[in-house]
Design an enzyme around this catalytic site. Structure first.
Site, PDB file in Angstrom:
ATOM      1  CD1 TRP A 170      21.293  12.914  -6.823  1.00  0.00           C
ATOM      2  CD2 TRP A 170      22.467  11.042  -6.576  1.00  0.00           C
ATOM      3  NE1 TRP A 170      21.596  12.799  -5.493  1.00  0.00           N
ATOM      4  CE2 TRP A 170      22.319  11.657  -5.312  1.00  0.00           C
ATOM      5  CE3 TRP A 170      23.163   9.835  -6.670  1.00  0.00           C
ATOM      6  CZ2 TRP A 170      22.861  11.116  -4.155  1.00  0.00           C
ATOM      7  CZ3 TRP A 170      23.696   9.291  -5.513  1.00  0.00           C
ATOM      8  CH2 TRP A 170      23.552   9.925  -4.273  1.00  0.00           C
TER       9      TRP A 170
ATOM     10  CG  ASP B  57      20.456   5.087  -8.005  1.00  0.00           C
ATOM     11  OD1 ASP B  57      19.861   4.604  -7.020  1.00  0.00           O
ATOM     12  OD2 ASP B  57      21.018   6.202  -7.981  1.00  0.00           O
TER      13      ASP B  57
ATOM     14  CB  ALA C 192      16.866   6.379  -4.865  1.00  0.00           C
TER      15      ALA C 192
ATOM     16  CE  LYS D 146      16.376   9.337  -1.408  1.00  0.00           C
ATOM     17  NZ  LYS D 146      17.703   8.679  -1.427  1.00  0.00           N
TER      18      LYS D 146
END
Length: 399
Positions: free
Chosen positions: A137, A218, A220, A253
């Protein structure tokens, strides 16, 4: 002889220009394009079959209840909504939810959690290196550099084959030093969509434990790949094996509350006492950076998770988002053998086997907007745009 005034003479006017964020530039270009047929698969938000990013129905209900029952806007403190974190524990941690060596705190989105996690690492070990698989990312490297930690890159993904370069990853982790950090994507890898399978996770966890590395995971997009529990497999396996684990989590999200910035940071150490000490640093760092996290989104998520009926409704809407992602992936993958890998991947993103020149030509000729790298949002388009998108991509690959 220089005076202190001379030494301090630099001003804001002396600042050097900052390179514009490529994604923000892409969004601006797309917004400025007057062509009605344009397709925006650059921005990273879920879109339904009509091309909209609606507020979840269950979120609307939670917000209605919040509006009717909230009696004050007074500060909650640096920890934010403690009940939000408490209810999120089983969703993220699963069988580790009752482990008193694990503590969590609300943050402003996943970005806030990442920054807070890396700040904590820099406090503990300013010499720590962060191993980062490429591509990753785009905001990961700036966040890491922002706390003055060194980045060590290794190749994660082979674009030509649409697969993970797992041997290169394992080799890089095996050469890391104790105290170094392994930055890992929990699920739905951004930007490639290529996730570690369970056996690969087991190998990574074993290397991390053997080398004495600190994993920072991470996560997400939990629930956008295979399911809430399946997508948390790597996180939970790491918690089962390693004494020290940091997890940066986002609700933006899977609850579709992007602009409300809802996230959390989770820290595990070898004992409840050392975790309490680490969290003392976390709260101090949070106090310095944002003082108190925003409340509205986290409060609405808390209302959903705290009510069994609303929670079930959320799971239904989450499954519908996941099903759309996977169905569009299946359709793209079936269109051409060169795109078959897209059907084996997970989450909103993948990378097309296109050159930068081909991406720019699609932008100019077909009004299709994606990152120069070929990274695109699988569900960035409406249902009636999918065939047009596939045809344009196949034409570009042929041409």
């Amino acid at each position: 002889m220089l005076t202190r005034t001379d030494e301090m003479a630099r001003s804001l006017a002396d600042l050097q220009p900052v390179a514009s964020d490529s994604l923000l530039q892409l969004i601006a270009l797309c917004n400025a394009d007057p062509r009605p047929e344009k397709i925006d698969v650059g921005v990273g938000v879920f879109r339904d079959g009509q091309g909209n990013t609606p507020i979840l129905k269950v979120m609307k209900e939670a917000e209605r209840r919040l509006l009717e029952t909230q009696e004050t806007k007074a500060y909650l403190g640096s920890a934010g909504d403690k009940r939000f974190a408490e209810l999120l524990r089983p969703v993220l941690l699963g069988e580790h939810a009752d482990d008193d060596r694990i503590a969590g705190v609300q943050t402003p989105g996943g970005c806030g959690a990442l920054r807070l996690g890396f700040e904590l690492i820099a406090n503990a070990n300013p010499k720590a290196r962060v191993l980062v698989g490429t591509p990753t990312w785009p905001n990961h490297p700036p966040i890491i550099r922002g706390v003055d930690l060194e980045i060590v890159e290794y190749p994660y993904y082979e674009r030509g084959q649409g697969s993970i370069r797992f041997d290169a990853m394992a080799d890089a982790l095996s050469r890391a030093e104790p105290g170094d950090v392994a930055l890992l994507h929990g699920c739905c890898h951004n930007p490639t969509g290529a996730d570690l399978d369970e056996d690969q996770w087991r190998r990574v966890v074993a290397i991390v434990a053997e080398r004495g590395l600190i994993p920072l995971i991470d996560i997400a997009y939990q629930g956008f790949g295979r399911g809430l529990d399946e997508d948390a497999f790597g996180v939970r396996l790491m918690l089962s094996t390693c004494d020290e684990v940091i997890v940066a989590q986002s609700c933006d999200k899977n609850f579709s509350v992007y602009r409300d910035r809802v996230g959390s940071l989770w820290v595990k150490t070898a004992s409840a006492d050392t975790t309490a000490t680490a969290m003392g640093h976390v709260f101090q760092l949070a106090r310095e950076m944002w003082s108190m996290p925003p409340d509205h989104g986290a409060a609405a998520v808390r209302i959903i998770l705290d009510d069994s009926g609303l929670r079930e409704r959320w799971l239904v809407e989450l499954a519908a988002m996941r099903d759309r992602i996977n169905s569009v992936r299946t359709k793209i993958a079936a269109a051409d053998p060169r795109l078959a890998f897209i059907g084996r991947q997970f989450g909103m993103f993948s990378m097309l086997p296109l050159s930068t020149g081909q991406v720019l030509k699609l932008r100019e000729d077909k009004a299709i907007y994606m990152a120069d790298s070929g990274r695109f949002n699988v569900v960035g388009m409406s249902d009636d745009q999918v065939d047009t998108f596939i045809a344009a991509v196949v034409e570009a690959m042929n041409g």
